[in-house]
Design a protein around this motif. Structure first.
Motif, PDB file in Angstrom:
ATOM      1  N   HIS A   4       4.339  14.174  -5.209  1.00 13.20           N
ATOM      2  CA  HIS A   4       2.953  13.988  -5.630  1.00 13.20           C
ATOM      3  C   HIS A   4       2.789  14.478  -7.068  1.00 13.20           C
ATOM      4  O   HIS A   4       3.392  15.476  -7.444  1.00 13.20           O
ATOM      5  CB  HIS A   4       2.044  14.786  -4.694  1.00 13.20           C
ATOM      6  N   PRO A   5       2.040  13.770  -7.938  1.00 15.49           N
ATOM      7  CA  PRO A   5       1.085  12.691  -7.651  1.00 15.49           C
ATOM      8  C   PRO A   5       1.625  11.287  -7.907  1.00 15.49           C
ATOM      9  O   PRO A   5       0.869  10.332  -7.901  1.00 15.49           O
ATOM     10  CB  PRO A   5      -0.032  13.005  -8.649  1.00 15.49           C
ATOM     11  N   LEU A   6       2.927  11.149  -8.142  1.00 17.84           N
ATOM     12  CA  LEU A   6       3.500   9.839  -8.415  1.00 17.84           C
ATOM     13  C   LEU A   6       3.574   8.998  -7.147  1.00 17.84           C
ATOM     14  O   LEU A   6       3.723   9.518  -6.040  1.00 17.84           O
ATOM     15  CB  LEU A   6       4.900   9.985  -9.004  1.00 17.84           C
ATOM     16  N   SER A   7       3.492   7.706  -7.329  1.00 15.97           N
ATOM     17  CA  SER A   7       3.783   6.767  -6.247  1.00 15.97           C
ATOM     18  C   SER A   7       5.224   6.305  -6.398  1.00 15.97           C
ATOM     19  O   SER A   7       5.854   6.487  -7.451  1.00 15.97           O
ATOM     20  CB  SER A   7       2.841   5.565  -6.300  1.00 15.97           C
ATOM     21  N   ILE A   8       5.758   5.700  -5.352  1.00 17.05           N
ATOM     22  CA  ILE A   8       7.127   5.192  -5.410  1.00 17.05           C
ATOM     23  C   ILE A   8       7.248   4.099  -6.474  1.00 17.05           C
ATOM     24  O   ILE A   8       8.242   4.038  -7.210  1.00 17.05           O
ATOM     25  CB  ILE A   8       7.556   4.674  -4.035  1.00 17.05           C
ATOM     26  N   LEU A   9       6.234   3.251  -6.582  1.00 17.90           N
ATOM     27  CA  LEU A   9       6.261   2.183  -7.578  1.00 17.90           C
ATOM     28  C   LEU A   9       6.269   2.748  -8.993  1.00 17.90           C
ATOM     29  O   LEU A   9       7.036   2.286  -9.850  1.00 17.90           O
ATOM     30  CB  LEU A   9       5.053   1.263  -7.383  1.00 17.90           C
ATOM     31  N   GLN A  10       5.427   3.730  -9.279  1.00 19.08           N
ATOM     32  CA  GLN A  10       5.393   4.342 -10.609  1.00 19.08           C
ATOM     33  C   GLN A  10       6.733   4.984 -10.963  1.00 19.08           C
ATOM     34  O   GLN A  10       7.210   4.860 -12.086  1.00 19.08           O
ATOM     35  CB  GLN A  10       4.279   5.385 -10.677  1.00 19.08           C
ATOM     36  N   ALA A  11       7.335   5.663  -9.989  1.00 20.41           N
ATOM     37  CA  ALA A  11       8.623   6.311 -10.231  1.00 20.41           C
ATOM     38  C   ALA A  11       9.734   5.286 -10.428  1.00 20.41           C
ATOM     39  O   ALA A  11      10.581   5.428 -11.322  1.00 20.41           O
ATOM     40  CB  ALA A  11       8.953   7.238  -9.063  1.00 20.41           C
ATOM     41  N   PHE A  12       9.742   4.238  -9.621  1.00 16.90           N
ATOM     42  CA  PHE A  12      10.766   3.200  -9.714  1.00 16.90           C
ATOM     43  C   PHE A  12      10.695   2.495 -11.065  1.00 16.90           C
ATOM     44  O   PHE A  12      11.715   2.269 -11.727  1.00 16.90           O
ATOM     45  CB  PHE A  12      10.576   2.205  -8.572  1.00 16.90           C
ATOM     46  N   ALA A  13       9.489   2.153 -11.507  1.00 17.37           N
ATOM     47  CA  ALA A  13       9.334   1.484 -12.806  1.00 17.37           C
ATOM     48  C   ALA A  13       9.799   2.384 -13.948  1.00 17.37           C
ATOM     49  O   ALA A  13      10.430   1.908 -14.903  1.00 17.37           O
ATOM     50  CB  ALA A  13       7.865   1.085 -13.006  1.00 17.37           C
ATOM     51  N   LEU A  14       9.508   3.679 -13.847  1.00 17.20           N
ATOM     52  CA  LEU A  14       9.953   4.611 -14.885  1.00 17.20           C
ATOM     53  C   LEU A  14      11.471   4.643 -14.968  1.00 17.20           C
ATOM     54  O   LEU A  14      12.044   4.679 -16.067  1.00 17.20           O
ATOM     55  CB  LEU A  14       9.405   6.007 -14.589  1.00 17.20           C
TER      56      LEU A  14
ATOM     57  N   HIS B  88       0.828  -1.200   0.000  1.00 22.55           N
ATOM     58  CA  HIS B  88       0.000   0.000   0.000  1.00 22.55           C
ATOM     59  C   HIS B  88       0.864   1.253   0.000  1.00 22.55           C
ATOM     60  O   HIS B  88       0.571   2.233  -0.708  1.00 22.55           O
ATOM     61  CB  HIS B  88      -0.923  -0.001   1.218  1.00 22.55           C
ATOM     62  N   PHE B  89       1.942   1.232   0.772  1.00 20.11           N
ATOM     63  CA  PHE B  89       2.828   2.391   0.844  1.00 20.11           C
ATOM     64  C   PHE B  89       3.472   2.684  -0.505  1.00 20.11           C
ATOM     65  O   PHE B  89       3.599   3.850  -0.913  1.00 20.11           O
ATOM     66  CB  PHE B  89       3.908   2.147   1.903  1.00 20.11           C
ATOM     67  N   LEU B  90       3.902   1.655  -1.215  1.00 19.35           N
ATOM     68  CA  LEU B  90       4.603   1.848  -2.482  1.00 19.35           C
ATOM     69  C   LEU B  90       3.672   2.220  -3.629  1.00 19.35           C
ATOM     70  O   LEU B  90       4.109   2.844  -4.604  1.00 19.35           O
ATOM     71  CB  LEU B  90       5.376   0.578  -2.848  1.00 19.35           C
TER      72      LEU B  90
ATOM     73  N   VAL C 251       4.628 -10.856  -1.992  1.00 22.00           N
ATOM     74  CA  VAL C 251       5.857 -10.090  -2.242  1.00 22.00           C
ATOM     75  C   VAL C 251       5.852  -9.418  -3.612  1.00 22.00           C
ATOM     76  O   VAL C 251       6.523  -8.398  -3.809  1.00 22.00           O
ATOM     77  CB  VAL C 251       7.109 -10.976  -2.100  1.00 22.00           C
ATOM     78  N   CYS C 252       5.130  -9.984  -4.568  1.00 16.29           N
ATOM     79  CA  CYS C 252       5.063  -9.401  -5.915  1.00 16.29           C
ATOM     80  C   CYS C 252       4.174  -8.158  -5.874  1.00 16.29           C
ATOM     81  O   CYS C 252       2.992  -8.232  -5.561  1.00 16.29           O
ATOM     82  CB  CYS C 252       4.526 -10.414  -6.913  1.00 16.29           C
ATOM     83  N   ILE C 253       4.755  -7.000  -6.199  1.00 23.08           N
ATOM     84  CA  ILE C 253       4.032  -5.735  -6.142  1.00 23.08           C
ATOM     85  C   ILE C 253       3.535  -5.300  -7.509  1.00 23.08           C
ATOM     86  O   ILE C 253       2.430  -4.785  -7.650  1.00 23.08           O
ATOM     87  CB  ILE C 253       4.933  -4.642  -5.542  1.00 23.08           C
TER      88      ILE C 253
END
Length: 367
Positions: free
Chosen positions: A347-357, A125-127, A196-198
């Motif tokens: 904001h408005p990115l999430s950590i997951l969206q930024a990491f994947a980019l 949820h955090f990511l 574990v898979c996000i």
């Protein structure tokens, strides 16, 4: 189209700098020992020009009585020296406390900007949730090529300040095209393990495009809509006439603090199709900032904060498509050492969206 709020470079100009080098992951926090504008260093511990002659309270013949004790000249000087030492000690104490208060206030101001909880009850949820408004998350990405990761590197993400592990992405060697499993476990990249898979980062059907999904099922392999994967983001790359790389990011809009849900049956029915529809408010577009040409260096440049320490074609800055302020950014990614990169997310990115980019930067090859 919704507007977004970035973080100003001026807001983090005087804050701490976390840097990782190629020898070990470590935090380097630099503070001036003393603030020059508060108290000059040359005058910090200089003796005070204070007249400390003891007051003669009574004359009795040829003798002088100081305070309540009868003292001679030597004793008077000793007492004066003791009082001087006490005053100097008090001055040093007051000055030290003042300096501590200044640094404490500076740290408190940083805490108003930086967002890095020590305890995260639900990592997934955090990511996947957007970074809070007017906050910034500072991370460090490590490109790990050790051991079996030599051919397909593993990308690991940590908090820059505490070096707490957040997630990792690894390319699936069984896939011909880029396909990354993003996991909250640095060693477990089993897509069937939902704990574990996000997320799943896939190369798109369109050239130079990538799609980010959650850990749901492929709609072509599952007939249950409730278990169908959710689409988090779409990334597009193109090359300008000058040969510069341009990035377009499409993410679900944030309404009432929550991102909109997209569960497309095909890649052409999700965020991409919603964005192509006129006056659609369910999708938000972010773009990369265009570099400016420096005649002095005969090269294109971007204005980063001091967390970006080295030149690289992987460095980039993301802003909103209608952003006018050149001092603000939503995401900045830049090299700070051998296989180490700093990532700042707003904001408005999430950590997951930024990491994947950021992972797509190592996969894209524009022709």
């Amino acid at each position: 189209m919704q507007t977004t709020n970035g973080i100003s470079i001026l807001q983090i100009k005087n804050t701490q700098v976390s840097v990782c080098n190629n020898k070990k992951k470590e935090e380097l926090i630099q503070f001036d020992q003393f603030d020059e504008d508060l108290i000059p260093k040359s005058k910090l511990f200089s003796p005070m020009n204070v007249n400390l002659n003891l007051k003669c309270v009574e004359n009795y013949g040829n003798n002088k009585i100081y305070d309540i004790n009868e003292t001679g000249p030597n004793e008077q000087q000793n007492k004066s020296d003791q009082l001087l030492d006490q005053l100097n000690s008090k001055q040093r104490m007051d000055t030290s406390l003042l300096q501590v208060n200044v640094m404490t206030e500076r740290l408190n101001n940083q805490n108003l900007i930086f967002y890095a909880p020590q305890y995260i009850p639900d990592v997934q949820h955090f990511l996947t949730q957007p970074v809070p408004v007017d906050k910034i998350v500072q991370c460090t990405l490590i490109k790990n090529k050790k051991g079996f990761c030599n051919f397909y590197p593993k990308f690991e993400l940590y908090f820059s300040e505490s070096l707490k592990f957040l997630c990792a992405g690894k390319r699936q060697s069984t896939k011909r095209k880029s396909n990354y499993i993003i996991s909250s476990n640095v060693e477990n990249f089993n897509s069937n393990n939902k704990s574990v898979c996000i997320g799943n980062l896939k190369y798109g059907t369109n050239e130079n495009s990538f799609y980010l999904y959650d850990n749901g099922n492929d709609p072509n392999k599952s007939g249950q809509l409730e278990n169908t994967r959710r689409e988090y983001a779409v990334y597009f790359y193109k090359k300008s006439s000058l040969g510069l790389k341009s990035i377009n990011v499409l993410i679900p809009s944030i309404i009432n603090g929550q991102p909109q849900d997209f569960k497309p049956i095909t890649q052409n029915q999700g965020i991409q199709k919603a964005f192509s529809q006129s006056k659609n408010e369910n999708v938000m577009q972010l773009v990369s900032r265009h570099p400016t040409f420096s005649e002095e260096k005969n090269a294109y440049q971007l204005k980063f904060t001091q967390r970006v320490r080295a030149a690289s074609n992987k460095n980039f800055i993301i802003i909103s498509n209608n952003q006018q302020n050149d001092e603000e950014f939503i995401l900045q990614f830049g090299k700070c050492g051998d296989e180490y990169y700093n990532l700042d997310i707003c904001h408005p990115l999430s950590i997951l969206q930024a990491f994947a980019l950021c992972i797509t930067q190592f996969e894209i090859k524009l022709k």
